[in-house]
Design a protein around this motif. Structure first.
Motif, short mmCIF file in Angstrom:
data_model
loop_
_atom_site.label_atom_id
_atom_site.label_comp_id
_atom_site.label_asym_id
_atom_site.label_seq_id
_atom_site.Cartn_x
_atom_site.Cartn_y
_atom_site.Cartn_z
N PRO A 163 0.82 -1.22 0.00
CA PRO A 163 0.00 0.00 0.00
C PRO A 163 0.85 1.27 0.00
O PRO A 163 1.87 1.35 0.70
N THR A 164 0.44 2.24 -0.78
CA THR A 164 1.19 3.49 -0.87
C THR A 164 1.12 4.31 0.41
O THR A 164 1.91 5.25 0.58
N SER A 165 0.20 3.97 1.31
CA SER A 165 0.06 4.73 2.55
C SER A 165 1.33 4.65 3.40
O SER A 165 1.66 5.60 4.12
N LEU A 172 5.61 12.27 4.91
CA LEU A 172 5.13 13.30 5.83
C LEU A 172 6.09 13.52 6.98
O LEU A 172 6.16 14.62 7.55
N ASP A 173 6.85 12.48 7.32
CA ASP A 173 7.85 12.61 8.39
C ASP A 173 9.18 13.14 7.87
O ASP A 173 10.15 13.22 8.63
N ALA A 175 11.01 11.81 5.19
CA ALA A 175 11.91 10.81 4.62
C ALA A 175 12.03 10.98 3.11
O ALA A 175 11.06 11.32 2.43
N GLY A 176 13.23 10.76 2.59
CA GLY A 176 13.45 10.78 1.15
C GLY A 176 13.18 9.41 0.54
O GLY A 176 12.83 8.46 1.23
N GLU A 177 13.38 9.31 -0.78
CA GLU A 177 13.04 8.07 -1.46
C GLU A 177 13.92 6.91 -0.98
O GLU A 177 13.42 5.80 -0.76
N LEU A 178 15.22 7.15 -0.83
CA LEU A 178 16.10 6.08 -0.36
C LEU A 178 15.78 5.68 1.07
O LEU A 178 15.87 4.49 1.42
N GLN A 179 15.41 6.64 1.90
CA GLN A 179 15.03 6.32 3.28
C GLN A 179 13.74 5.50 3.31
O GLN A 179 13.61 4.56 4.11
N ILE A 180 12.80 5.84 2.44
CA ILE A 180 11.56 5.07 2.36
C ILE A 180 11.85 3.65 1.93
O ILE A 180 11.32 2.68 2.49
N LEU A 181 12.72 3.52 0.94
CA LEU A 181 13.06 2.19 0.45
C LEU A 181 13.75 1.37 1.53
O LEU A 181 13.41 0.21 1.76
#
Length: 273
Positions: A163-165, A172-173, A175-181
């Motif tokens: 889920p994209t949520s 919202l916190d 985080a960048g793309e690499l941190q999300i990954l």
């Protein structure tokens, strides 16, 4: 109910038919050369001997290089696996979650690459590694195998199922793309990562055509290419059937162990999908 005994008998016959070649292979590895030649299908060696296994696992030299082949197979397969998993994950995440120009074209190219037979890539592989000046090196064995179209598409499919949520909450916190990954998606993608790793290890361990195109010297042979030479009779006189069977078992066992050890993750991925 009457059909059940017949079905059981049929399944038992099929199981024996599948197991018999493996049993013959195991038995032959404990035979002497004359016994293997005279009684190739006999399951009980007479007399049993560890000569083939001593030769396969003993002191390595030009006439007995099986240990060197095994080290090459382990080293190259681990390097390919360790390199392919993060690269496939990065590419899969980019195709699944990022929108950029040419995305559809990249997906189309991946499908085309999967449709091309591996044999058709032998000459291009040889030309590329020769042009780069890495022919007949470990780099030529490893670098062309670090990215895999099937692994990229598998990771893409898995990331799209999450889920994209989760990613939106991380953004919202701050985080960048690499941190999300790294912190959000990869912990959830463990089954997919293990699957890509198993496929990478199996492909690199069992590959024959790529190593034949990228190397030529004896010191860069793997168990698979070395076994091909051994089967062709280029390493000594006689049939050497026990040594061939022992080497073939050494080629088979690591892949079986890796697949069995990863079965829990593979089953979890199948349920997730």
């Amino acid at each position: 109910m009457r059909r059940r005994p017949l079905l059981t008998l049929l399944l038992a016959v099929v199981a024996v038919a599948y197991a018999l070649p493996a049993l013959v292979q195991l038995s032959t590895s404990f035979k002497t050369d004359p016994d293997a030649l005279s009684h190739p299908l006999r399951l009980l060696p007479r007399p049993p001997t560890l000569q083939a296994w001593r030769q396969a696992l003993g002191t390595q030299d030009d006439t007995n290089p099986v240990g060197r082949w095994a080290l090459n197979s382990v080293g190259v397969s681990l390097a390919v696996t360790v390199g392919r998993v993060p690269l496939d994950a990065l590419a899969g995440y980019a195709l699944a979650r990022l929108r950029f120009r040419g995305r559809r074209g990249v997906l189309g190219l991946l499908v085309v690459v999967m449709a091309v037979p591996g044999v058709a890539l032998l000459i291009p592989t040889f030309l590329v590694v020769t042009y780069l000046g890495i022919y007949d090196t470990y780099a030529a064995m490893i670098l062309p195998m670090l990215v895999d179209a099937a692994g990229i598409l598998l990771m893409k499919q898995f990331f799209e199922s999450v889920p994209t949520s989760y990613a939106e909450a991380a953004r919202l916190d701050g985080a960048g793309e690499l941190q999300i990954l790294w912190h959000v998606l990869l912990p959830l993608a463990r089954p997919a990562l293990v699957t890509v790793g198993v496929l990478a290890f199996q492909a690199s361990w069992n590959d024959l055509s790529h190593y034949l195109a990228a190397t030529s010297s004896v010191e860069h042979k793997t168990l698979v290419t070395g076994l091909a030479d051994l089967t062709a009779g280029s390493l000594g006189s006689g049939t050497q059937r026990p040594l061939k069977m022992a080497t073939a078992l050494l080629t088979t066992v690591p892949v079986v162990v890796v697949v069995v050890a990863s079965q829990r993750y593979l089953t979890h991925l199948d349920r997730h999908r």
